[in-house]
Design an enzyme around this catalytic site. Sequence first.
Site, PDB file in Angstrom:
ATOM      1  CD  GLU A 226      -3.199  -1.501   0.802  1.00 37.72           C
ATOM      2  OE1 GLU A 226      -3.095  -0.236  -0.083  1.00 37.72           O
ATOM      3  OE2 GLU A 226      -3.420  -2.205   0.772  1.00 37.72           O
ATOM      4  CB  CYS A 261      -1.987   6.969   1.533  1.00 43.45           C
ATOM      5  SG  CYS A 261      -3.046   6.296   2.080  1.00 43.45           S
TER       6      CYS A 261
HETATM    7  P1  NDP Z   1       8.636   4.598   4.945  1.00 41.37           P
HETATM    8  O1  NDP Z   1       8.856   3.759   3.455  1.00 41.37           O
HETATM    9  O2  NDP Z   1       9.649   5.069   5.242  1.00 41.37           O
HETATM   10  O3  NDP Z   1       8.267   3.572   5.984  1.00 41.37           O
HETATM   11  C1  NDP Z   1       7.385   2.346   6.386  1.00 41.37           C
HETATM   12  C2  NDP Z   1       7.910   1.894   6.996  1.00 41.37           C
HETATM   13  O4  NDP Z   1       9.022   0.599   6.257  1.00 41.37           O
HETATM   14  C3  NDP Z   1       8.347   1.908   8.610  1.00 41.37           C
HETATM   15  O5  NDP Z   1       7.681   0.430   9.121  1.00 41.37           O
HETATM   16  C4  NDP Z   1       9.966   2.099   7.935  1.00 41.37           C
HETATM   17  O6  NDP Z   1      10.443   2.202   9.085  1.00 41.37           O
HETATM   18  C5  NDP Z   1      10.000   1.055   6.984  1.00 41.37           C
HETATM   19  N1  NDP Z   1      11.589   0.217   6.640  1.00 41.37           N
HETATM   20  C6  NDP Z   1      12.260   0.613   5.970  1.00 41.37           C
HETATM   21  N2  NDP Z   1      13.376   0.910   5.581  1.00 41.37           N
HETATM   22  C7  NDP Z   1      12.909   0.338   5.563  1.00 41.37           C
HETATM   23  C8  NDP Z   1      13.473  -1.155   4.888  1.00 41.37           C
HETATM   24  N3  NDP Z   1      14.554  -1.897   3.746  1.00 41.37           N
HETATM   25  N4  NDP Z   1      13.240  -2.706   5.267  1.00 41.37           N
HETATM   26  C9  NDP Z   1      11.767  -2.700   5.649  1.00 41.37           C
HETATM   27  N5  NDP Z   1      11.513  -1.755   6.090  1.00 41.37           N
HETATM   28  C10 NDP Z   1      11.885  -0.775   5.805  1.00 41.37           C
HETATM   29  O7  NDP Z   1       6.886   5.240   4.584  1.00 41.37           O
HETATM   30  P2  NDP Z   1       6.697   6.217   5.612  1.00 41.37           P
HETATM   31  O8  NDP Z   1       6.545   5.800   7.330  1.00 41.37           O
HETATM   32  O9  NDP Z   1       7.403   7.502   5.800  1.00 41.37           O
HETATM   33  O10 NDP Z   1       4.720   6.475   5.045  1.00 41.37           O
HETATM   34  C11 NDP Z   1       4.803   7.665   4.959  1.00 41.37           C
HETATM   35  C12 NDP Z   1       4.300   7.036   3.163  1.00 41.37           C
HETATM   36  O11 NDP Z   1       3.052   5.685   2.874  1.00 41.37           O
HETATM   37  C13 NDP Z   1       3.750   7.557   1.839  1.00 41.37           C
HETATM   38  O12 NDP Z   1       3.996   7.078   0.451  1.00 41.37           O
HETATM   39  C14 NDP Z   1       2.218   7.453   1.867  1.00 41.37           C
HETATM   40  O13 NDP Z   1       1.623   7.857   1.172  1.00 41.37           O
HETATM   41  C15 NDP Z   1       2.156   6.587   2.634  1.00 41.37           C
HETATM   42  N6  NDP Z   1       1.165   5.564   2.712  1.00 41.37           N
HETATM   43  C16 NDP Z   1      -0.059   4.762   1.928  1.00 41.37           C
HETATM   44  C17 NDP Z   1      -1.010   4.495   2.784  1.00 41.37           C
HETATM   45  C18 NDP Z   1      -1.774   3.449   1.633  1.00 41.37           C
HETATM   46  O14 NDP Z   1      -2.413   3.249   2.227  1.00 41.37           O
HETATM   47  N7  NDP Z   1      -1.113   3.199   0.299  1.00 41.37           N
HETATM   48  C19 NDP Z   1      -1.571   4.674   3.621  1.00 41.37           C
HETATM   49  C20 NDP Z   1      -0.524   4.824   4.456  1.00 41.37           C
HETATM   50  C21 NDP Z   1       0.380   5.884   3.915  1.00 41.37           C
HETATM   51  P3  NDP Z   1      10.930   3.375   9.416  1.00 41.37           P
HETATM   52  O15 NDP Z   1       9.862   4.310  10.076  1.00 41.37           O
HETATM   53  O16 NDP Z   1      11.333   2.630  11.044  1.00 41.37           O
HETATM   54  O17 NDP Z   1      12.045   3.414   9.090  1.00 41.37           O
END
Ligand code: NDP
Length: 454
Positions: A226, A261
């Site tokens: 997502e 999002c």
């Molecule tokens: P990120 O991609 O930065 O992070 C998402 C998750 O992935 C976090 O738990 C993060 O950890 C983790 N992560 C980071 N690096 C890695 C890796 N190498 N391997 C595995 N996991 C990893 O997104 P955000 O948290 O900043 O969220 C914002 C984004 O999410 C926006 O683009 C938004 O549009 C999207 N979004 C989409 C939704 C949908 O339903 N389509 C709903 C909500 C948000 P950590 O944060 O601890 O670094």
Amino acid sequence: MQIINPATEEIISELQVTSKDELRSVLDSLREGQKAWAQKSIEERLECIIRFGEFIQLNVNELAEILTLETGKPLQQSLNEIKGAQNRVEHLRQNAEKWLAPETLVDSGSTHEKIMYEPLGVIANISAWNFPYNVGYNVFLYALVAGNSVLYKPSEFATLTGKQFEKYLWQAGIPENVFQCVVGDGKLGQQILEADLNGYFFTGSHGTGLHIAKTVAHKLVPVQLELGGKDPLYIMDDVPDVKQAAINAAEGAFYNNGQSCCAVERIYVSEKIHDEFVDAFVTEVKSYKIGDPTSLETFVGPLTRKQQLKVLENQVTDALNKGAILLSGGKEIKGKGYYFEPTVITNCKHEMAVMNEESFGPIIGIQKVSSDSEALRLMSDTEYGLTAAVFSSDEQRALGLLNQLNVGTAYWNCCDRVSPNVPWSGRNNSGLGSTLSTQGIRAFVQPKSYHLRP
Ligand code: NDP
């Protein structure tokens, strides 16, 4: 790991990060726990989820305060999110047994045929911080009801909230070896990708999602993503009330500080009503109360992540350099906390970053269009495909346009909305697979077909 309040920049908590060895033993216990969990009836599993929902409601004020403290979400919006997300619990209560029941397709003749739905096993839920209740519930509640155990990795910016989920799930009767919330940042996320799991369910950015899909591809387990969006809204010339359209559009763009999002990320307005719309839009945005997110009156709080301030500033500079007009905001608010002024930019063109790159903050670009076909061309010209909205008094005209867009969700006279009744899915860079609805529960099971000769 330090948890920082984005409104004050104070450290509010320090947590021990889950080590590699701990992750290994957590996964061993989840694997063990899943076997017994899958043996329980759907009804028994559902009872725990319903009880969890009750605990969340009983403690809504405390939970909302924690959410506001660690993400900066205005308190009223934290309360809304927690109460609103409860509809997932209710929807599961009404439908889960029906959705997961075995299906008999042929029960006469020489060969009977049926389908049983079996859980995947141990799944990873790697989650985002912007709506931790909504996006967490969309995955782990459905996964648990379907008989999986869940390794939950909240974002480092929503870890206290994640720990609350764990506490109340356990209190509600979900065994500790069926749900575990681990603590850490992207490095821990990476270790989870390298571990042995039966499915990866991710909410977050396109960049991380793509990395996850590539990294786990060789395992041939389900991967669901997502991801982000650059969701367009088109205001047609026939809206019955231009001022109301502007108020609704502004809410779609600025709710949760634009960190949704499916936030409205770019607006196209018919030239016939453009000036009236922009006036009403700017008036509305200037009326928003900005400040302390713990106040119930606040509509715009701080951004959750400091680094996003620079992204927004760059989008403003880029737009102004390319001929845009700044009507409101445009810069960081100096002082403590990651505040950015609600920003409205007009005279926008498609080549500006504010019109083609996810902003994820309190900033909106508005572009004048001369026809529905011009709006359609601009709305379609994106690598994302999460949602698109049209405001118009003519349903056929609006649907005629929405039907041509390659998006997972289409809105007529509404926007920035998610419902458990219909699938939530993105196309292209907005993701893969669906949560919610029947399809959202089928994501967590694998069908087994039976050919039976009595
Ligand atoms: P990120 O991609 O930065 O992070 C998402 C998750 O992935 C976090 O738990 C993060 O950890 C983790 N992560 C980071 N690096 C890695 C890796 N190498 N391997 C595995 N996991 C990893 O997104 P955000 O948290 O900043 O969220 C914002 C984004 O999410 C926006 O683009 C938004 O549009 C999207 N979004 C989409 C939704 C949908 O339903 N389509 C709903 C909500 C948000 P950590 O944060 O601890 O670094």
